[in-house]
Design a protein around this motif. Structure first.
Motif, PDB file in Angstrom:
ATOM      1  N   LYS A  25       0.620  -0.966   0.162  1.00 17.12           N
ATOM      2  CA  LYS A  25       0.060  -0.057   0.001  1.00 17.12           C
ATOM      3  C   LYS A  25       0.862   1.221  -0.098  1.00 17.12           C
ATOM      4  O   LYS A  25       0.412   2.361  -0.384  1.00 17.12           O
ATOM      5  N   THR A  26       2.155   1.101   0.548  1.00 16.89           N
ATOM      6  CA  THR A  26       3.059   2.510   0.603  1.00 16.89           C
ATOM      7  C   THR A  26       4.024   2.325  -0.450  1.00 16.89           C
ATOM      8  O   THR A  26       4.335   1.370  -1.084  1.00 16.89           O
ATOM      9  N   ASN A  27       4.397   3.643  -0.637  1.00 17.04           N
ATOM     10  CA  ASN A  27       6.014   3.370  -1.637  1.00 17.04           C
ATOM     11  C   ASN A  27       7.003   4.009  -0.779  1.00 17.04           C
ATOM     12  O   ASN A  27       6.710   4.664   0.407  1.00 17.04           O
ATOM     13  N   GLU A  28       8.082   4.098  -1.362  1.00 18.04           N
ATOM     14  CA  GLU A  28       9.335   4.381  -0.617  1.00 18.04           C
ATOM     15  C   GLU A  28       9.321   5.918   0.023  1.00 18.04           C
ATOM     16  O   GLU A  28       9.655   6.112   1.177  1.00 18.04           O
ATOM     17  N   ARG A  29       8.628   6.719  -0.714  1.00 20.08           N
ATOM     18  CA  ARG A  29       8.439   8.378  -0.420  1.00 20.08           C
ATOM     19  C   ARG A  29       7.610   8.333   0.723  1.00 20.08           C
ATOM     20  O   ARG A  29       8.075   9.072   1.921  1.00 20.08           O
ATOM     21  N   GLU A  30       6.622   7.605   0.897  1.00 22.37           N
ATOM     22  CA  GLU A  30       5.731   7.714   1.997  1.00 22.37           C
ATOM     23  C   GLU A  30       6.243   7.163   3.165  1.00 22.37           C
ATOM     24  O   GLU A  30       6.061   7.687   4.383  1.00 22.37           O
ATOM     25  N   GLU A  31       6.916   5.949   3.199  1.00 29.11           N
ATOM     26  CA  GLU A  31       7.668   5.476   4.008  1.00 29.11           C
ATOM     27  C   GLU A  31       9.055   6.303   4.855  1.00 29.11           C
ATOM     28  O   GLU A  31       9.135   6.675   5.937  1.00 29.11           O
ATOM     29  N   LYS A  32       9.580   6.952   3.655  1.00 25.72           N
ATOM     30  CA  LYS A  32      10.474   7.914   4.361  1.00 25.72           C
ATOM     31  C   LYS A  32       9.759   9.245   5.053  1.00 25.72           C
ATOM     32  O   LYS A  32      10.411   9.629   6.257  1.00 25.72           O
ATOM     33  N   ILE A  33       8.736   9.552   4.618  1.00 21.12           N
ATOM     34  CA  ILE A  33       7.798  10.669   5.302  1.00 21.12           C
ATOM     35  C   ILE A  33       7.519  10.296   6.744  1.00 21.12           C
ATOM     36  O   ILE A  33       7.510  11.019   7.714  1.00 21.12           O
TER      37      ILE A  33
ATOM     38  N   TYR B  99       0.210  10.499   9.389  1.00 23.00           N
ATOM     39  CA  TYR B  99       0.183  10.557   8.187  1.00 23.00           C
ATOM     40  C   TYR B  99      -0.894  10.228   7.443  1.00 23.00           C
ATOM     41  O   TYR B  99      -1.487  11.241   6.343  1.00 23.00           O
ATOM     42  N   ASN B 100      -1.674   9.240   7.838  1.00 22.60           N
ATOM     43  CA  ASN B 100      -2.854   9.269   7.339  1.00 22.60           C
ATOM     44  C   ASN B 100      -4.004  10.442   7.660  1.00 22.60           C
ATOM     45  O   ASN B 100      -4.878  10.828   6.949  1.00 22.60           O
ATOM     46  N   ASP B 101      -3.938  10.888   8.825  1.00 18.29           N
ATOM     47  CA  ASP B 101      -4.976  12.061   9.133  1.00 18.29           C
ATOM     48  C   ASP B 101      -4.541  12.956   8.344  1.00 18.29           C
ATOM     49  O   ASP B 101      -5.228  13.805   7.861  1.00 18.29           O
ATOM     50  N   MET B 102      -3.290  13.421   7.756  1.00 16.92           N
ATOM     51  CA  MET B 102      -2.803  14.461   6.946  1.00 16.92           C
ATOM     52  C   MET B 102      -3.608  14.208   5.614  1.00 16.92           C
ATOM     53  O   MET B 102      -3.962  15.164   5.017  1.00 16.92           O
ATOM     54  N   LEU B 103      -3.510  12.804   5.206  1.00 13.75           N
ATOM     55  CA  LEU B 103      -4.102  12.893   3.912  1.00 13.75           C
ATOM     56  C   LEU B 103      -5.473  12.820   3.930  1.00 13.75           C
ATOM     57  O   LEU B 103      -6.050  13.420   2.842  1.00 13.75           O
ATOM     58  N   LYS B 104      -6.086  12.590   5.124  1.00 14.95           N
ATOM     59  CA  LYS B 104      -7.668  12.786   5.096  1.00 14.95           C
ATOM     60  C   LYS B 104      -7.919  14.364   5.052  1.00 14.95           C
ATOM     61  O   LYS B 104      -9.006  14.924   4.574  1.00 14.95           O
ATOM     62  N   GLU B 105      -7.166  15.151   5.680  1.00 17.99           N
ATOM     63  CA  GLU B 105      -7.200  16.593   5.728  1.00 17.99           C
ATOM     64  C   GLU B 105      -7.111  17.339   4.375  1.00 17.99           C
ATOM     65  O   GLU B 105      -7.859  18.104   3.914  1.00 17.99           O
ATOM     66  N   VAL B 106      -6.179  16.629   3.601  1.00 14.47           N
ATOM     67  CA  VAL B 106      -5.963  17.236   2.383  1.00 14.47           C
ATOM     68  C   VAL B 106      -7.230  17.037   1.439  1.00 14.47           C
ATOM     69  O   VAL B 106      -7.616  17.883   0.580  1.00 14.47           O
ATOM     70  N   LYS B 107      -7.591  15.656   1.582  1.00  9.24           N
ATOM     71  CA  LYS B 107      -8.854  15.148   0.862  1.00  9.24           C
ATOM     72  C   LYS B 107     -10.215  16.033   1.342  1.00  9.24           C
ATOM     73  O   LYS B 107     -10.715  16.541   0.353  1.00  9.24           O
TER      74      LYS B 107
END
Length: 69
Positions: A14-22, A39-47
């Protein structure tokens, strides 16, 4: 005497290397689950802000913050 081999890092599909780095940058005291939740909460806020693809917004933000060399 002791020989240790390097353990292969397994990244979930489900993740890529850049997401893992963040997530690793967000991680404090080895609490990766908390960093993933942030990180997932941040993605929800952006959405919720109206963007259809929050991952591309994060990718663009990282590219804009990186030095242009």
């Amino acid at each position: 005497m002791w020989k240790f081999s390097k353990v292969d890092v397994i990244i979930s599909p489900k993740t890529n290397e850049r997401e893992e780095k963040i997530i690793n940058y967000l991680m404090k005291d080895g609490k990766k689950a908390v960093a993933k939740r942030i990180y997932n909460d941040m993605l929800k806020e952006v959405k919720l802000a109206g963007h259809m693809n929050p991952n591309s917004v994060v990718e663009t933000a990282i590219e804009n913050a990186a030095p242009t060399i």
